[in-house]
Design an enzyme around this catalytic site. Structure first.
Site, PDB file in Angstrom:
ATOM      1  CG  ASP A  21      -3.665  -2.241  -3.109  1.00  0.00           C
ATOM      2  OD1 ASP A  21      -4.684  -1.303  -2.957  1.00  0.00           O
ATOM      3  OD2 ASP A  21      -4.487  -3.064  -3.986  1.00  0.00           O
ATOM      4  CG  HIS A  38      -4.373   7.095   2.506  1.00  0.00           C
ATOM      5  ND1 HIS A  38      -4.168   5.958   1.838  1.00  0.00           N
ATOM      6  CD2 HIS A  38      -5.449   7.623   2.223  1.00  0.00           C
ATOM      7  CE1 HIS A  38      -5.246   5.819   1.094  1.00  0.00           C
ATOM      8  NE2 HIS A  38      -5.963   6.704   1.188  1.00  0.00           N
ATOM      9  CG  LEU A 132      16.804   4.473  -2.304  1.00  0.00           C
ATOM     10  CD1 LEU A 132      16.756   3.094  -2.930  1.00  0.00           C
ATOM     11  CD2 LEU A 132      15.827   4.442  -0.935  1.00  0.00           C
TER      12      LEU A 132
HETATM   13  C1  FPP Z   1      -3.498   2.310  -1.839  1.00  0.00           C
HETATM   14  O1  FPP Z   1      -4.302   1.956  -0.926  1.00  0.00           O
HETATM   15  C2  FPP Z   1      -2.625   3.403  -1.658  1.00  0.00           C
HETATM   16  C3  FPP Z   1      -2.907   4.597  -1.922  1.00  0.00           C
HETATM   17  C4  FPP Z   1      -3.601   4.963  -3.321  1.00  0.00           C
HETATM   18  C5  FPP Z   1      -1.879   5.682  -1.646  1.00  0.00           C
HETATM   19  C6  FPP Z   1      -0.574   5.313  -0.992  1.00  0.00           C
HETATM   20  C7  FPP Z   1      -0.308   6.519  -0.539  1.00  0.00           C
HETATM   21  C8  FPP Z   1       0.616   6.495   0.737  1.00  0.00           C
HETATM   22  C9  FPP Z   1       1.145   5.324   1.227  1.00  0.00           C
HETATM   23  C10 FPP Z   1       0.833   7.795   1.466  1.00  0.00           C
HETATM   24  C11 FPP Z   1       1.477   9.019   0.734  1.00  0.00           C
HETATM   25  C12 FPP Z   1       2.995   8.530   0.110  1.00  0.00           C
HETATM   26  C13 FPP Z   1       3.978   8.981   0.381  1.00  0.00           C
HETATM   27  C14 FPP Z   1       5.159   8.663  -0.540  1.00  0.00           C
HETATM   28  C15 FPP Z   1       4.279  10.229   1.042  1.00  0.00           C
HETATM   29  P1  FPP Z   1      -5.766   2.128  -1.093  1.00  0.00           P
HETATM   30  O2  FPP Z   1      -6.556   3.367  -0.676  1.00  0.00           O
HETATM   31  O3  FPP Z   1      -6.109   1.704  -2.772  1.00  0.00           O
HETATM   32  O4  FPP Z   1      -6.324   0.921  -0.113  1.00  0.00           O
HETATM   33  P2  FPP Z   1      -7.791  -0.143  -0.426  1.00  0.00           P
HETATM   34  O5  FPP Z   1      -7.262  -0.860  -1.855  1.00  0.00           O
HETATM   35  O6  FPP Z   1      -7.544  -1.146   0.651  1.00  0.00           O
HETATM   36  O7  FPP Z   1      -8.928   0.816  -0.635  1.00  0.00           O
END
Ligand code: FPP
Length: 253
Positions: A21, A38, A132
């Site tokens: 997150d 991201h 893994l």
């Molecule tokens: C949460 O941050 C993150 C996500 C919803 C997406 C996670 C994805 C990645 C790290 C990239 C793609 C993954 C892979 C496995 C290649 P948020 O956007 O909810 O952050 P915020 O709460 O600060 O808005």
């Protein structure tokens, strides 16, 4: 002393689950678009996957996209799907080299076709790897998973393949997306939120929960070591007393 040296390799969790997150907030704090967060989040994914493989963690589940995330602005959803496809494509050789096996949990059919194709290929190409197990939760909702499991079991009962009295933990667990994987012993959530957010609700029954204020794009090797050290300092009792734990290991009830 290096933090890694403090970790007892014989007491590692077999399975670590992470809610990644804070990508959006991380980007905003830098005056950037959420998608930039991201992209940086992927750098953390790479480091945490490699570190987990190196240290000997057997299962790592990453919450990459929840079923609720479909409700985000279309541009962000599209960017995330594209990032996913590009990352898998780019990282496949590294996954193979590091003996990592890829699995997906979630509503696979709801992903764009190109994602499904890329992920299917990557799963096939890593299917014989023995290191893994990297489990990506995509279009994942734990409540949906539980309801699907109930449906699958009900169908078997309706077909006469299973009797209601034969339904037990094992039958139920084998009907979840996570069939065959052990439960996570440690769940990490970054970015200072203290919620489970529809993640592995059944499987986290006995997990130790670790929360950190660090945003996902800043969560790197040493942050994982810190979480593992914190986990190793906890006593896992499974409802028993401390004294019982000293003499009898945990058995599934
Ligand atoms: C949460 O941050 C993150 C996500 C919803 C997406 C996670 C994805 C990645 C790290 C990239 C793609 C993954 C892979 C496995 C290649 P948020 O956007 O909810 O952050 P915020 O709460 O600060 O808005």
């Amino acid at each position: 002393m290096d933090m890694l040296e403090l970790i007892d390799r014989s007491k590692l969790p077999k399975h670590v689950a992470i809610i990644m997150d804070g990508n959006g907030r991380w980007a905003k704090e830098r005056g950037q678009d959420r998608v930039y967060g991201h992209h940086e989040g992927v750098v953390s994914v790479r480091e945490i996957v490699n570190t987990s493989a190196e240290i000997g963690i057997q299962y790592l589940t990453l919450y990459a996209f929840s079923a609720e995330n479909w409700n985000r602005p279309k541009a962000e959803v599209d960017a995330l799907m594209e990032l996913l496809v590009n990352t898998i494509r780019k990282e496949i050789e590294e996954l193979k080299k590091n003996n990592v096996r890829l699995h997906i949990i979630g509503d696979f059919a709801s992903l764009p076709e190109i994602c499904q194709k890329e992920l299917n290929e990557a799963m096939q190409m890593t299917a014989s790897n023995t290191g893994l197990n990297l489990i990506l939760a995509l279009s994942y909702s734990s409540r949906q998973e539980i309801v699907f499991a109930a449906k699958k079991i009900a169908e078997k009962v309706a077909l006469g393949e299973l009797k209601p009295e034969e339904i037990n933990y094992e039958v139920f667990e084998n009907s979840l997306y996570t069939a065959g994987f052990p439960d996570p012993e440690l769940m990490i959530r970054t970015s200072g939120e203290y919620r489970i957010s529809n993640y592995l609700l059944y499987q986290l029954a006995y997990a130790e929960l670790y929360f950190t204020n660090v945003h996902w794009p800043d969560f790197r090797k040493n942050n994982l070591y810190e979480a593992l050290l914190n986990y190793q300092q906890r006593e896992r009792r499974f409802g028993k007393t401390s004294e019982q734990i000293q003499t009898t290991p945990h058995q599934h009830v």
